[in-house]
Design a protein around this motif. Sequence first.
Motif, PDB file in Angstrom:
ATOM      1  N   ILE A 154      27.249  47.633  36.036  1.00  0.00           N
ATOM      2  CA  ILE A 154      28.155  47.138  34.974  1.00  0.00           C
ATOM      3  C   ILE A 154      27.280  47.507  33.757  1.00  0.00           C
ATOM      4  N   PRO A 155      27.967  48.289  32.864  1.00  0.00           N
ATOM      5  CA  PRO A 155      27.465  48.341  31.401  1.00  0.00           C
ATOM      6  C   PRO A 155      27.655  47.182  30.794  1.00  0.00           C
ATOM      7  N   ASP A 156      26.494  47.171  29.587  1.00  0.00           N
ATOM      8  CA  ASP A 156      26.427  46.212  28.678  1.00  0.00           C
ATOM      9  C   ASP A 156      28.018  46.175  27.868  1.00  0.00           C
ATOM     10  N   GLY A 157      28.568  44.932  27.544  1.00  0.00           N
ATOM     11  CA  GLY A 157      29.179  44.989  26.484  1.00  0.00           C
ATOM     12  C   GLY A 157      30.774  45.271  26.708  1.00  0.00           C
ATOM     13  N   VAL A 158      30.917  45.012  28.435  1.00  0.00           N
ATOM     14  CA  VAL A 158      32.222  45.707  28.696  1.00  0.00           C
ATOM     15  C   VAL A 158      33.140  44.104  29.124  1.00  0.00           C
ATOM     16  N   CYS A 159      34.270  44.282  29.316  1.00  0.00           N
ATOM     17  CA  CYS A 159      35.158  43.285  29.879  1.00  0.00           C
ATOM     18  C   CYS A 159      35.024  43.495  31.477  1.00  0.00           C
ATOM     19  N   VAL A 160      34.670  42.574  32.216  1.00  0.00           N
ATOM     20  CA  VAL A 160      34.726  42.640  33.681  1.00  0.00           C
ATOM     21  C   VAL A 160      34.964  41.500  34.225  1.00  0.00           C
ATOM     22  N   GLU A 161      35.855  41.742  35.479  1.00  0.00           N
ATOM     23  CA  GLU A 161      36.009  40.806  36.488  1.00  0.00           C
ATOM     24  C   GLU A 161      35.126  40.915  37.576  1.00  0.00           C
ATOM     25  N   ALA A 162      34.371  39.609  38.187  1.00  0.00           N
ATOM     26  CA  ALA A 162      33.402  39.773  39.191  1.00  0.00           C
ATOM     27  C   ALA A 162      33.530  38.968  40.122  1.00  0.00           C
ATOM     28  N   ALA A 163      32.866  39.091  41.602  1.00  0.00           N
ATOM     29  CA  ALA A 163      32.829  37.918  42.477  1.00  0.00           C
ATOM     30  C   ALA A 163      31.938  36.867  41.808  1.00  0.00           C
ATOM     31  N   ASP A 164      32.753  35.701  42.288  1.00  0.00           N
ATOM     32  CA  ASP A 164      31.925  34.352  41.965  1.00  0.00           C
ATOM     33  C   ASP A 164      30.592  34.288  41.949  1.00  0.00           C
ATOM     34  N   THR A 165      29.808  34.836  42.939  1.00  0.00           N
ATOM     35  CA  THR A 165      28.238  34.902  42.978  1.00  0.00           C
ATOM     36  C   THR A 165      27.715  35.918  42.319  1.00  0.00           C
ATOM     37  N   VAL A 178      32.857  38.136  31.020  1.00  0.00           N
ATOM     38  CA  VAL A 178      33.010  38.363  32.572  1.00  0.00           C
ATOM     39  C   VAL A 178      33.959  37.108  32.844  1.00  0.00           C
ATOM     40  N   GLY A 179      35.042  37.509  33.659  1.00  0.00           N
ATOM     41  CA  GLY A 179      35.799  36.369  34.303  1.00  0.00           C
ATOM     42  C   GLY A 179      35.823  36.736  35.652  1.00  0.00           C
ATOM     43  N   LEU A 180      36.684  35.657  36.396  1.00  0.00           N
ATOM     44  CA  LEU A 180      36.707  35.959  37.836  1.00  0.00           C
ATOM     45  C   LEU A 180      37.980  36.702  38.038  1.00  0.00           C
ATOM     46  N   ASN A 181      38.016  37.472  39.212  1.00  0.00           N
ATOM     47  CA  ASN A 181      39.334  38.271  39.542  1.00  0.00           C
ATOM     48  C   ASN A 181      40.678  37.710  39.329  1.00  0.00           C
ATOM     49  N   GLY A 182      41.435  38.109  38.451  1.00  0.00           N
ATOM     50  CA  GLY A 182      42.771  37.829  37.799  1.00  0.00           C
ATOM     51  C   GLY A 182      42.745  37.112  36.670  1.00  0.00           C
ATOM     52  N   THR A 183      41.523  36.943  35.921  1.00  0.00           N
ATOM     53  CA  THR A 183      41.675  35.750  34.836  1.00  0.00           C
ATOM     54  C   THR A 183      41.659  36.527  33.354  1.00  0.00           C
ATOM     55  N   THR A 184      41.428  37.867  33.470  1.00  0.00           N
ATOM     56  CA  THR A 184      41.177  38.620  32.243  1.00  0.00           C
ATOM     57  C   THR A 184      42.623  39.262  31.741  1.00  0.00           C
ATOM     58  N   ASP A 185      42.369  39.578  30.470  1.00  0.00           N
ATOM     59  CA  ASP A 185      43.393  40.407  29.972  1.00  0.00           C
ATOM     60  C   ASP A 185      43.658  41.984  30.697  1.00  0.00           C
ATOM     61  N   GLU A 186      44.637  42.245  31.169  1.00  0.00           N
ATOM     62  CA  GLU A 186      44.373  43.447  31.932  1.00  0.00           C
ATOM     63  C   GLU A 186      44.347  44.674  30.971  1.00  0.00           C
ATOM     64  N   HIS A 187      44.643  44.677  29.839  1.00  0.00           N
ATOM     65  CA  HIS A 187      44.487  45.885  28.818  1.00  0.00           C
ATOM     66  C   HIS A 187      43.249  46.039  28.233  1.00  0.00           C
ATOM     67  N   THR A 188      42.211  44.743  28.478  1.00  0.00           N
ATOM     68  CA  THR A 188      40.943  45.021  28.089  1.00  0.00           C
ATOM     69  C   THR A 188      39.668  45.287  29.285  1.00  0.00           C
ATOM     70  N   LEU A 189      40.383  45.164  30.421  1.00  0.00           N
ATOM     71  CA  LEU A 189      39.544  45.191  31.585  1.00  0.00           C
ATOM     72  C   LEU A 189      39.116  46.652  32.071  1.00  0.00           C
ATOM     73  N   THR A 190      37.879  46.829  32.390  1.00  0.00           N
ATOM     74  CA  THR A 190      37.441  48.138  32.619  1.00  0.00           C
ATOM     75  C   THR A 190      36.578  48.254  33.959  1.00  0.00           C
ATOM     76  N   TRP A 191      36.032  47.115  34.204  1.00  0.00           N
ATOM     77  CA  TRP A 191      35.083  47.219  35.455  1.00  0.00           C
ATOM     78  C   TRP A 191      35.455  45.787  36.298  1.00  0.00           C
ATOM     79  N   LEU A 192      35.414  46.041  37.840  1.00  0.00           N
ATOM     80  CA  LEU A 192      35.624  44.878  38.818  1.00  0.00           C
ATOM     81  C   LEU A 192      34.449  45.046  39.727  1.00  0.00           C
TER      82      LEU A 192
END
Length: 488
Positions: free
Chosen positions: A386-397, A408-422
């Motif tokens: 995961i690059p620095d400075g991005v908007c990402v949703e990740a596994a809780d752990t 970073v947010g959990l899966n399903g919590t982030t504005d979809e327009h800004t999200l680039t990594w999962l």
Amino acid sequence: MRRSHQLQLAAVMTAASVLYLAHSLLRYRNFEAKGYDLGIFDQAVRQYALLKAPIVPIKGEDFHLLGDHFHPIIATLAPLYWIWPDPRMLNIAMIALLVSTAIPVYLVVRGWFGHRPALLSAAALLAFWPFQAIVNWDFHEIAFGVPVIAWVIWAIERRRPWLSVGLSAVLLLVREDMGVTVLAIALVLAIRRAWLPATVTAVLGAAGYWFAVEVVIPHFSAAGEFGYWEFTALGPTAGAAVIFLLTQPWNAVVILFDHPLKVGLWLLHFLPLWLLPFASPYVLLGAPILLSRLFNDRLNVWAPVYQYDAILAPVFLLAALDVLRRILARWPRPRLALALPVTVLAVSLVGSLVFAQVFPFQRTLTGDNWTVSERAEAHQRAVDLIPDGVCVEAADTAVPHLVDRTAVGLNGTTDEHTLTWLIIDDTVEELGGSDPLTPQQAFDRAERLGFDTVVEDDHGLWVLSREAEDAESSAAELATCRDYLERP
């Protein structure tokens, strides 16, 4: 206090600190720390350190944490992030708070029985399962209340009721439900016939609870209200619950014992203390917290594996010793003052060797978590991508390992327009959060949003990414994320 006694107490506290730190840091290294709650509090304190509102992406887009719970006391940790802005700093602070509780416990018990029982009591507290549970859970705001409530008992015992009033005011900053605990403190002061301090404390408790639940939380909540009425076994509203408790107290008692987890919680708290706390007025200080959990609809809060029990441990230990001193005043048996904390220590030792579900330090003491598992290595590979400075949703752990360099947010919590990594974990039933997705729902959403797979099923972890639709949206996405990621 003699110099030798100070050194002995310091040695006990140091030993506990080393064990706590080892367990906590190993959990973090092994990717056992979670976004709930460590990541949440990291994001809040990180914003406090920047003198900003505690906006927490893990809870949702533009989520203000004071709209969830009232715990402004965590802002006092902000200066620590000027030193080292890392979630492990919160765990270090929590450990310091927990270990410091040994001081008021020692002082109270020394006033009753002398040095040796006091030292053993301090050691028993630090080794007991509620403290192991909170360290194993990672940082939680209730850690602030643990030493404070012990100092309240010290102040009452030293006949300093106005100090207990001041400490009660501090408790109101820990969490909104502490207002009810402050009312219990007022009741104990009234039993001690400190009428004016008791009255002031009662007013503080009622006003503090009202202010938190009716003013602050609704103001910052997106729903515009306090959303934690979870006691439907008592009634659909607080008013209905009060009527039920007053008119059907026998049925209320049944609810407190209607599940094996509830029975287990009672036994774990009170059997090692010989059931003595029930005869002390100090047990009232723990009653609101314990009963509110047992009346709660959520099964998970009945289990003795979370952070909730830590604030009860010093209360019930001192309550037991309070009763014991009254017994010994009539039937002198000095060795019993040693036997009770030794019992707690023995239970903790045996439990820590064979009962890891309740005494999680077992894994550290036996060396089980000293090696890095293949799944932890897979986590490390995932977060490294995961690059620095991005908007990402990740596994809780994975979340605690990304909070310092991504939004970073959990899966399903982030504005979809800004999200680039999962990062999606397909080994769990749900992916965390207040409205959690299942792994399949997360994969379906990723496909809808045009994500491509970067890593496929590395020990259950998937890494996916997508490019922004154009240069303008890419720049906007980076600006949004980096604005949040300004460093303390």
